[in-house]
Scaffold this motif. Structure first.
Motif, PDB file in Angstrom:
ATOM      1  N   ALA A 151       2.056   9.919  41.798  1.00  0.00           N
ATOM      2  CA  ALA A 151       0.799   9.614  42.488  1.00  0.00           C
ATOM      3  C   ALA A 151       0.209  10.882  43.107  1.00  0.00           C
ATOM      4  N   ARG A 152       1.072  11.730  43.644  1.00  0.00           N
ATOM      5  CA  ARG A 152       0.608  13.007  44.197  1.00  0.00           C
ATOM      6  C   ARG A 152      -0.029  13.855  43.096  1.00  0.00           C
ATOM      7  N   ALA A 153       0.589  13.866  41.933  1.00  0.00           N
ATOM      8  CA  ALA A 153       0.048  14.607  40.796  1.00  0.00           C
ATOM      9  C   ALA A 153      -1.325  14.068  40.403  1.00  0.00           C
ATOM     10  N   ASN A 154      -1.456  12.755  40.394  1.00  0.00           N
ATOM     11  CA  ASN A 154      -2.734  12.135  40.059  1.00  0.00           C
ATOM     12  C   ASN A 154      -3.811  12.547  41.059  1.00  0.00           C
ATOM     13  N   GLY A 155      -3.489  12.518  42.344  1.00  0.00           N
ATOM     14  CA  GLY A 155      -4.439  12.939  43.373  1.00  0.00           C
ATOM     15  C   GLY A 155      -4.819  14.402  43.245  1.00  0.00           C
ATOM     16  N   PHE A 156      -3.841  15.216  42.895  1.00  0.00           N
ATOM     17  CA  PHE A 156      -4.081  16.648  42.692  1.00  0.00           C
ATOM     18  C   PHE A 156      -5.096  16.862  41.578  1.00  0.00           C
ATOM     19  N   VAL A 157      -4.890  16.182  40.453  1.00  0.00           N
ATOM     20  CA  VAL A 157      -5.794  16.336  39.312  1.00  0.00           C
ATOM     21  C   VAL A 157      -7.179  15.799  39.659  1.00  0.00           C
ATOM     22  N   LEU A 158      -7.242  14.652  40.318  1.00  0.00           N
ATOM     23  CA  LEU A 158      -8.544  14.098  40.708  1.00  0.00           C
ATOM     24  C   LEU A 158      -9.289  15.038  41.646  1.00  0.00           C
ATOM     25  N   GLY A 159      -8.570  15.650  42.564  1.00  0.00           N
ATOM     26  CA  GLY A 159      -9.189  16.609  43.485  1.00  0.00           C
ATOM     27  C   GLY A 159      -9.750  17.815  42.747  1.00  0.00           C
ATOM     28  N   LEU A 160      -8.985  18.326  41.803  1.00  0.00           N
ATOM     29  CA  LEU A 160      -9.463  19.455  41.006  1.00  0.00           C
ATOM     30  C   LEU A 160     -10.693  19.078  40.191  1.00  0.00           C
ATOM     31  N   GLN A 161     -10.648  17.891  39.635  1.00  0.00           N
ATOM     32  CA  GLN A 161     -11.758  17.428  38.806  1.00  0.00           C
ATOM     33  C   GLN A 161     -13.012  17.188  39.650  1.00  0.00           C
ATOM     34  N   CYS A 162     -12.857  16.558  40.803  1.00  0.00           N
ATOM     35  CA  CYS A 162     -14.007  16.269  41.664  1.00  0.00           C
ATOM     36  C   CYS A 162     -14.636  17.537  42.235  1.00  0.00           C
ATOM     37  N   SER A 163     -13.816  18.540  42.460  1.00  0.00           N
ATOM     38  CA  SER A 163     -14.337  19.790  43.012  1.00  0.00           C
ATOM     39  C   SER A 163     -14.822  20.737  41.917  1.00  0.00           C
ATOM     40  N   ALA A 164     -14.752  20.291  40.684  1.00  0.00           N
ATOM     41  CA  ALA A 164     -15.158  21.085  39.514  1.00  0.00           C
ATOM     42  C   ALA A 164     -14.368  22.394  39.413  1.00  0.00           C
ATOM     43  N   SER A 165     -13.114  22.343  39.863  1.00  0.00           N
ATOM     44  CA  SER A 165     -12.244  23.519  39.770  1.00  0.00           C
ATOM     45  C   SER A 165     -11.726  23.726  38.356  1.00  0.00           C
ATOM     46  N   ILE A 166     -11.645  22.643  37.596  1.00  0.00           N
ATOM     47  CA  ILE A 166     -11.217  22.712  36.206  1.00  0.00           C
ATOM     48  C   ILE A 166     -12.126  21.819  35.367  1.00  0.00           C
ATOM     49  N   THR A 167     -12.119  22.041  34.077  1.00  0.00           N
ATOM     50  CA  THR A 167     -12.942  21.229  33.178  1.00  0.00           C
ATOM     51  C   THR A 167     -12.341  19.838  33.034  1.00  0.00           C
ATOM     52  N   ASP A 168     -13.135  18.911  32.557  1.00  0.00           N
ATOM     53  CA  ASP A 168     -12.637  17.563  32.322  1.00  0.00           C
ATOM     54  C   ASP A 168     -11.517  17.562  31.286  1.00  0.00           C
ATOM     55  N   LEU A 185      -6.219  27.742  33.334  1.00  0.00           N
ATOM     56  CA  LEU A 185      -6.160  27.406  34.755  1.00  0.00           C
ATOM     57  C   LEU A 185      -5.978  28.645  35.630  1.00  0.00           C
ATOM     58  N   PRO A 186      -6.589  28.641  36.805  1.00  0.00           N
ATOM     59  CA  PRO A 186      -6.354  29.730  37.759  1.00  0.00           C
ATOM     60  C   PRO A 186      -4.885  29.746  38.207  1.00  0.00           C
ATOM     61  N   ALA A 187      -4.398  30.915  38.563  1.00  0.00           N
ATOM     62  CA  ALA A 187      -2.984  31.075  38.945  1.00  0.00           C
ATOM     63  C   ALA A 187      -2.594  30.161  40.106  1.00  0.00           C
ATOM     64  N   SER A 188      -3.470  29.997  41.084  1.00  0.00           N
ATOM     65  CA  SER A 188      -3.138  29.157  42.238  1.00  0.00           C
ATOM     66  C   SER A 188      -2.951  27.698  41.815  1.00  0.00           C
ATOM     67  N   ILE A 189      -3.730  27.251  40.847  1.00  0.00           N
ATOM     68  CA  ILE A 189      -3.591  25.879  40.359  1.00  0.00           C
ATOM     69  C   ILE A 189      -2.306  25.742  39.556  1.00  0.00           C
TER      70      ILE A 189
END
Length: 83
Positions: free
Chosen positions: A37-54, A8-12
């Motif tokens: 729930a905030r954590a879930n949204g965070f992960v979904l945002g990262l996944q949708c933006s292709a910031s991290i792998t599935d 993961l990138p340092a900012s993430i």
């Protein structure tokens, strides 16, 4: 967080650690659920933006879920009436 943090990138990582701390420091079940729930949204945002792998998203979500579950169990034991 597990050893997959290397992926993961340092900012993430910094943001994920803040969210994890929020879950672990929750003083009520409502706050723990909100942090989860905030954590879930965070992960979904990262996944949708292709910031991290599935795979990384799944592992990160699992870490958050486990932490939230542990915290909710702690809080429910505290809230249980003492006989």
């Amino acid at each position: 967080m597990a050893d997959f943090k290397k992926e993961l990138p340092a900012s993430i990582i910094r943001q994920a650690e803040k969210i994890m701390a929020e879950i672990q420091k929750s003083g009520s079940m409502i706050m723990a659920v909100k942090a989860g729930a905030r954590a879930n949204g965070f992960v979904l945002g990262l996944q949708c933006s292709a910031s991290i792998t599935d795979d990384a998203a799944q592992r990160l979500q699992t870490e958050f879920d486990i932490s939230t579950e542990i915290k909710l169990k702690e809080l429910s034991i505290w809230a249980a009436p003492q006989h």
